[in-house]
Design a protein around this motif. Sequence first.
Motif, PDB file in Angstrom:
ATOM      1  N   UNK A 143       0.742  -1.355   0.099  1.00 47.77           N
ATOM      2  CA  UNK A 143      -0.002  -0.093  -0.141  1.00 47.77           C
ATOM      3  C   UNK A 143       0.958   1.206   0.050  1.00 47.77           C
ATOM      4  N   UNK A 144       2.128   1.334   0.753  1.00 51.23           N
ATOM      5  CA  UNK A 144       3.003   2.447   1.120  1.00 51.23           C
ATOM      6  C   UNK A 144       3.476   2.542  -0.243  1.00 51.23           C
ATOM      7  N   UNK A 145       4.006   1.565  -1.054  1.00 47.06           N
ATOM      8  CA  UNK A 145       4.788   1.521  -2.144  1.00 47.06           C
ATOM      9  C   UNK A 145       3.698   2.467  -3.405  1.00 47.06           C
ATOM     10  N   UNK A 146       2.505   1.731  -3.552  1.00 43.37           N
ATOM     11  CA  UNK A 146       1.423   2.280  -4.322  1.00 43.37           C
ATOM     12  C   UNK A 146       1.481   4.019  -4.073  1.00 43.37           C
ATOM     13  N   UNK A 147       1.123   4.181  -2.678  1.00 43.87           N
ATOM     14  CA  UNK A 147       0.906   5.652  -2.464  1.00 43.87           C
ATOM     15  C   UNK A 147       2.011   6.314  -2.732  1.00 43.87           C
ATOM     16  N   UNK A 148       3.448   6.037  -2.578  1.00 48.82           N
ATOM     17  CA  UNK A 148       4.450   6.726  -2.751  1.00 48.82           C
ATOM     18  C   UNK A 148       4.816   7.029  -4.342  1.00 48.82           C
ATOM     19  N   UNK A 149       4.418   6.044  -5.163  1.00 44.51           N
ATOM     20  CA  UNK A 149       4.423   5.988  -6.595  1.00 44.51           C
ATOM     21  C   UNK A 149       3.530   6.975  -7.208  1.00 44.51           C
ATOM     22  N   UNK A 150       2.066   6.987  -6.567  1.00 47.01           N
ATOM     23  CA  UNK A 150       1.339   7.814  -6.925  1.00 47.01           C
ATOM     24  C   UNK A 150       1.631   9.290  -6.707  1.00 47.01           C
ATOM     25  N   UNK A 151       2.419   9.516  -5.585  1.00 49.05           N
ATOM     26  CA  UNK A 151       2.644  10.739  -5.174  1.00 49.05           C
ATOM     27  C   UNK A 151       3.629  11.374  -6.080  1.00 49.05           C
ATOM     28  N   UNK A 152       4.450  10.674  -6.312  1.00 42.77           N
ATOM     29  CA  UNK A 152       5.426  10.933  -7.516  1.00 42.77           C
ATOM     30  C   UNK A 152       4.854  11.282  -8.730  1.00 42.77           C
ATOM     31  N   UNK A 153       3.793  10.692  -9.151  1.00 44.65           N
ATOM     32  CA  UNK A 153       3.181  11.060 -10.414  1.00 44.65           C
ATOM     33  C   UNK A 153       2.267  12.343 -10.321  1.00 44.65           C
ATOM     34  N   UNK A 154       1.733  12.637  -9.018  1.00 44.92           N
ATOM     35  CA  UNK A 154       1.021  13.999  -8.996  1.00 44.92           C
ATOM     36  C   UNK A 154       2.186  14.979  -9.026  1.00 44.92           C
ATOM     37  N   UNK A 155       3.214  14.732  -8.291  1.00 48.66           N
ATOM     38  CA  UNK A 155       4.374  15.802  -8.266  1.00 48.66           C
ATOM     39  C   UNK A 155       4.968  16.053  -9.613  1.00 48.66           C
ATOM     40  N   UNK A 156       5.192  15.004 -10.365  1.00 44.70           N
ATOM     41  CA  UNK A 156       6.022  15.052 -11.424  1.00 44.70           C
ATOM     42  C   UNK A 156       5.344  15.208 -12.937  1.00 44.70           C
TER      43      UNK A 156
END
Length: 172
Positions: free
Chosen positions: A124-137
């Motif tokens: 769950x945390x890995x998915x969330x971290x990757x989604x946050x990266x996509x939101x930011x970049x």
Amino acid sequence: MLEFLNGDRWRGWVPIPIRMILGVGFMVHGWAKWTRGPGVFAELLKQAHVPFPLANAWLVTLLEIFGGLALLMGAFVAIVSIPLILSMLGAMFTVNIKFGFSAVNTIGLTPEGPKLGPPGYEINLLYIACLVVLVLVGAGPLSIDALRSRRRQRHLRVTVLTNHAGSRHAIS
């Protein structure tokens, strides 16, 4: 060689493998819920004391299928990432948290190999971290978002040139 790979020219491509992995991951999980029937998933949600289990089962199933597809195509990535993050947080706090951090919980060994228990909240945390990266970049090149951005910039350039030419023409 390392300088070549780390150059600014390649940084824009970073979101693509993240989008591909997340998109396929969400679609596979959503498709599994769909093929078993959202009612089966609703029973799991009911046991986890999630309110409105059938409505939430349908919502999560469709979100994972279509949200995953949107990530895969790079369409509205920042927007679709928000409900996907909320879904991951919901899964983490209602189902996975009680099994600890590790995504792989070995609970025994059989002649066929290790026996695995339920996964913890690591994924769950890995998915969330990757989604946050996509939101930011952003979605990166080879995405519908990039295509929409290029079209918007072209339209703005044409509008600015037209307005500028019009105002110059009006002055002369």
